[in-house]
Design an enzyme around this catalytic site. Structure first.
Site, PDB file in Angstrom:
ATOM      1  N   GLY A 103      17.236 -51.089  13.551  1.00  0.00           N
ATOM      2  CA  GLY A 103      18.556 -50.662  14.014  1.00  0.00           C
ATOM      3  C   GLY A 103      18.499 -49.827  15.266  1.00  0.00           C
ATOM      4  N   GLY A 113      18.721 -46.184  17.523  1.00  0.00           N
ATOM      5  CA  GLY A 113      18.361 -44.770  17.455  1.00  0.00           C
ATOM      6  C   GLY A 113      16.861 -44.553  17.555  1.00  0.00           C
ATOM      7  CB  ALA A 114      14.936 -41.376  17.636  1.00  0.00           C
ATOM      8  CD  GLU A 135      23.186 -55.444  14.716  1.00  0.00           C
ATOM      9  OE1 GLU A 135      23.291 -55.527  13.469  1.00  0.00           O
ATOM     10  OE2 GLU A 135      23.679 -54.523  15.370  1.00  0.00           O
ATOM     11  N   GLY A 156      25.311 -53.747  12.233  1.00  0.00           N
ATOM     12  CA  GLY A 156      24.770 -54.712  11.278  1.00  0.00           C
ATOM     13  C   GLY A 156      24.101 -54.064  10.091  1.00  0.00           C
TER      14      GLY A 156
HETATM   15  N1  COA Z   1      26.499 -33.530  10.562  1.00  0.00           N
HETATM   16  C1  COA Z   1      26.917 -33.229  11.812  1.00  0.00           C
HETATM   17  N2  COA Z   1      26.375 -33.774  12.941  1.00  0.00           N
HETATM   18  C2  COA Z   1      25.368 -34.652  12.769  1.00  0.00           C
HETATM   19  C3  COA Z   1      24.865 -35.001  11.502  1.00  0.00           C
HETATM   20  C4  COA Z   1      25.485 -34.390  10.363  1.00  0.00           C
HETATM   21  N3  COA Z   1      25.080 -34.663   9.128  1.00  0.00           N
HETATM   22  N4  COA Z   1      23.850 -35.866  11.665  1.00  0.00           N
HETATM   23  C5  COA Z   1      23.708 -36.076  12.972  1.00  0.00           C
HETATM   24  N5  COA Z   1      24.622 -35.327  13.642  1.00  0.00           N
HETATM   25  C6  COA Z   1      24.789 -35.263  15.098  1.00  0.00           C
HETATM   26  C7  COA Z   1      23.495 -34.918  15.800  1.00  0.00           C
HETATM   27  O1  COA Z   1      23.339 -33.511  15.880  1.00  0.00           O
HETATM   28  C8  COA Z   1      23.700 -35.559  17.159  1.00  0.00           C
HETATM   29  O2  COA Z   1      24.566 -34.718  17.893  1.00  0.00           O
HETATM   30  P1  COA Z   1      24.445 -34.588  19.501  1.00  0.00           P
HETATM   31  O3  COA Z   1      24.837 -35.960  20.000  1.00  0.00           O
HETATM   32  O4  COA Z   1      25.412 -33.528  19.838  1.00  0.00           O
HETATM   33  O5  COA Z   1      23.007 -34.258  19.777  1.00  0.00           O
HETATM   34  C9  COA Z   1      24.491 -36.813  16.818  1.00  0.00           C
HETATM   35  O6  COA Z   1      25.096 -36.577  15.551  1.00  0.00           O
HETATM   36  C10 COA Z   1      23.627 -38.078  16.737  1.00  0.00           C
HETATM   37  O7  COA Z   1      22.602 -37.891  15.787  1.00  0.00           O
HETATM   38  P2  COA Z   1      21.194 -38.637  15.931  1.00  0.00           P
HETATM   39  O8  COA Z   1      20.426 -38.299  14.723  1.00  0.00           O
HETATM   40  O9  COA Z   1      20.576 -38.309  17.266  1.00  0.00           O
HETATM   41  O10 COA Z   1      21.628 -40.150  15.944  1.00  0.00           O
HETATM   42  P3  COA Z   1      20.826 -41.454  16.377  1.00  0.00           P
HETATM   43  O11 COA Z   1      20.970 -41.687  17.832  1.00  0.00           O
HETATM   44  O12 COA Z   1      19.450 -41.482  15.809  1.00  0.00           O
HETATM   45  O13 COA Z   1      21.722 -42.586  15.657  1.00  0.00           O
HETATM   46  C11 COA Z   1      23.156 -43.354  13.892  1.00  0.00           C
HETATM   47  C12 COA Z   1      21.911 -42.551  14.272  1.00  0.00           C
HETATM   48  C13 COA Z   1      23.269 -43.343  12.390  1.00  0.00           C
HETATM   49  C14 COA Z   1      24.394 -42.724  14.504  1.00  0.00           C
HETATM   50  C15 COA Z   1      22.989 -44.805  14.437  1.00  0.00           C
HETATM   51  O14 COA Z   1      21.842 -45.347  13.887  1.00  0.00           O
HETATM   52  C16 COA Z   1      24.192 -45.670  14.098  1.00  0.00           C
HETATM   53  O15 COA Z   1      25.174 -45.666  14.825  1.00  0.00           O
HETATM   54  N6  COA Z   1      24.129 -46.432  12.977  1.00  0.00           N
HETATM   55  C17 COA Z   1      25.209 -47.283  12.492  1.00  0.00           C
HETATM   56  C18 COA Z   1      25.058 -48.705  12.917  1.00  0.00           C
HETATM   57  C19 COA Z   1      23.786 -49.329  12.444  1.00  0.00           C
HETATM   58  O16 COA Z   1      23.058 -48.845  11.619  1.00  0.00           O
HETATM   59  N7  COA Z   1      23.495 -50.462  13.020  1.00  0.00           N
HETATM   60  C20 COA Z   1      22.261 -51.170  12.650  1.00  0.00           C
HETATM   61  C21 COA Z   1      21.942 -52.315  13.454  1.00  0.00           C
HETATM   62  S1  COA Z   1      22.096 -52.035  15.203  1.00  0.00           S
END
Ligand code: COA
Length: 438
Positions: free
Chosen positions: A215, A217-218, A238, A336
């Protein structure tokens, strides 16, 4: 008329092309790196021509200027996934999100649930047979080009030509705007100790010969970095990013044990740097197919040893996964995630697993530490993967499997992988929640 004559007749400037958009039209942009920057910039620059034009897309790395409040009389963003450019439009009320599984977008366009008058895309220059390629994307864009009344294309020499369902004959496109621009790049995430530990836990569940979905992210990048010693991995995903290229070059990903599309990586879109786009160019190992095929759980299930790895913002004691909202703020979209969680669960060999991997905490700019494992999801948040579908949850502190566990067992397993400094408070909340001693 020869394809060359059609192409020459339909060439125009970006300003001329966007004049075909009319007030009240619904415009869909090519997904992600397929967004035609020159056409979008021309549309925004000519904003005074339009009233109430709807702009839709899924992931976008563009500026998203059409989603700004200052243009709200001219443009209205109504897409399927929020990003940096569109989150505020939803929060401020002048933009909106349509909840839709990624796999359903082409179907909904085909059956008219979603209608678009204009589709704007980036394509490679026509090849010697007169076909242009969407290059880095097939996803929903393939169907959007087929269904929209008017198709406007930015022809960009930097766009690779890829195999699969990415080609359109020049006669299927109404206007061509030649504008070469390096493709937008998404730099690999920084992998720290936390991500490394998560990557190692995920890698411990991945067998040689497994087929992977990764997916956004990091975390997916961190997992790939821990797979260098595996053998014969495959990709049915995806999206892919740069990390996959390193593993193909190292001979780790060869798709030789894939039970569906043996020898081929099957994806819907690419998002990375020039390294990835160069790798994709005319590479027969890679096939881009529309998302209603790639993300169809029935298709995913035909891959033996299928492993999906996605991330989350919050997981509650029952294993409900919140991945696209922070409280009532829409952060991203379902993408996805659920398609793959369900596809792996249905796997024909019974060996499919889905992993939701995330750091145990997030640290806000003011230094506040928030546990991502919580007794309840935040007020206003939406569940992405529900408690019936969820399988493995992983943090840097370990692995918690949800399947087969009752509610109290789930909560205990999750508290065990929460941040150690926050476990005491979570145990108190467990007792309050379940009326029994921890
Ligand atoms: N409460 C409040 N804020 C939160 C939080 C929580 N529980 N968890 C994360 N955050 C904040 C972080 O502090 C960060 O804030 P910033 O932008 O101000 O630094 C932000 O949310 C993003 O968090 P991060 O952990 O860096 O996200 P990421 O880039 O690793 O992405 C998802 C993680 C879940 C958002 C991303 O994977 C996603 O959009 N998933 C849904 C879609 C998916 O899974 N698709 C799969 C196939 S592509």
């Amino acid at each position: 008329m020869s394809w060359k004559e059609i192409y020459e007749n339909r060439k125009c400037t970006a300003d001329e092309a966007v004049r075909l958009i009319k007030s009240n039209d619904r415009v869909i942009l090519g997904h992600c790196i397929c967004e035609p920057t020159a056409l979008v910039d021309a549309m925004v620059a000519n904003y005074e021509q339009y009233k109430n034009v709807t702009v839709a897309h899924m992931v976008s790395l563009g500026k998203g200027e059409y989603a700004k409040a200052e243009y709200k009389e001219n443009f209205r963003w109504e897409g399927f996934f929020c990003g940096a450019g569109t989150r505020n439009a939803v929060a401020e009320g002048h933009g909106d999100l349509i909840p839709v599984y990624f796999q359903d977008v082409p179907r909904w366009i085909r059956n008219g649930i979603l209608n678009y008058d204009v589709c704007m895309v980036t394509v490679s220059p026509p090849n010697k047979a007169g076909y242009c390629s969407l290059g880095v994307e097939s996803g929903y864009t393939y169907q959007a080009v087929k269904s929209a009344t008017i198709v406007l294309a930015q022809v960009n020499n930097y766009m690779p030509e890829t195999f699969g369902d990415t080609f359109f004959h020049v006669s299927e496109i109404d206007k061509f705007v030649e504008m070469d621009m390096p493709l937008v790049e998404s730099q690999p995430s920084v992998i720290g100790d936390v991500e490394k530990a998560i990557g190692k836990h995920c890698a411990s569940l991945i067998e040689d010969g497994a087929t992977l979905q990764l997916g956004i992210g990091a975390i997916p990048d961190a997992v790939l970095a821990e797979l260098k010693h595996k053998k014969h991995l495959g990709i049915h995903s995806e999206m892919i990013a740069d990390g996959v290229v390193d593993l193909v070059e190292a001979g780790v990903i060869d798709c030789s044990e894939k039970t569906l599309h043996n020898g081929k990586m099957i994806v819907t879109f690419l998002m990375g740097t020039k390294k990835l786009y160069d790798f994709a160019d005319n590479n027969p190992m890679l096939q881009l197919r529309p998302v209603d095929y790639v993300n169809d759980p029935v298709v995913i299930a035909q891959n033996n040893k299928m492993v999906s790895i996605n991330s989350a913002l919050q997981v509650d004691f029952m294993g409900q996964v919140v991945a696209c909202s922070i409280g009532k703020k829409q952060f991203s979209g379902v993408g996805g995630q659920v398609d793959f969680v369900r596809g792996t669960a249905m796997s024909q060999d019974g060996k499919g697993i889905s992993i939701i991997a995330m750091p145990s905490v997030t640290v806000k700019k003011d230094g506040t530490i928030i546990s991502k494992i919580t007794p309840y999801i935040d007020h206003g948040a939406a569940v992405t993967t529900n408690r019936y579908d969820v399988d493995y949850i992983i943090t840097e502190y370990g692995i918690a499997r949800m399947r087969g566990k009752n509610l109290k067992e789930r909560a205990r397993a999750l508290i065990n992988i929460a941040h150690p400094d926050l476990r005491g408070k979570l145990k108190e909340e467990f007792e309050d929640r379940f009326n029994v001693a921890y």
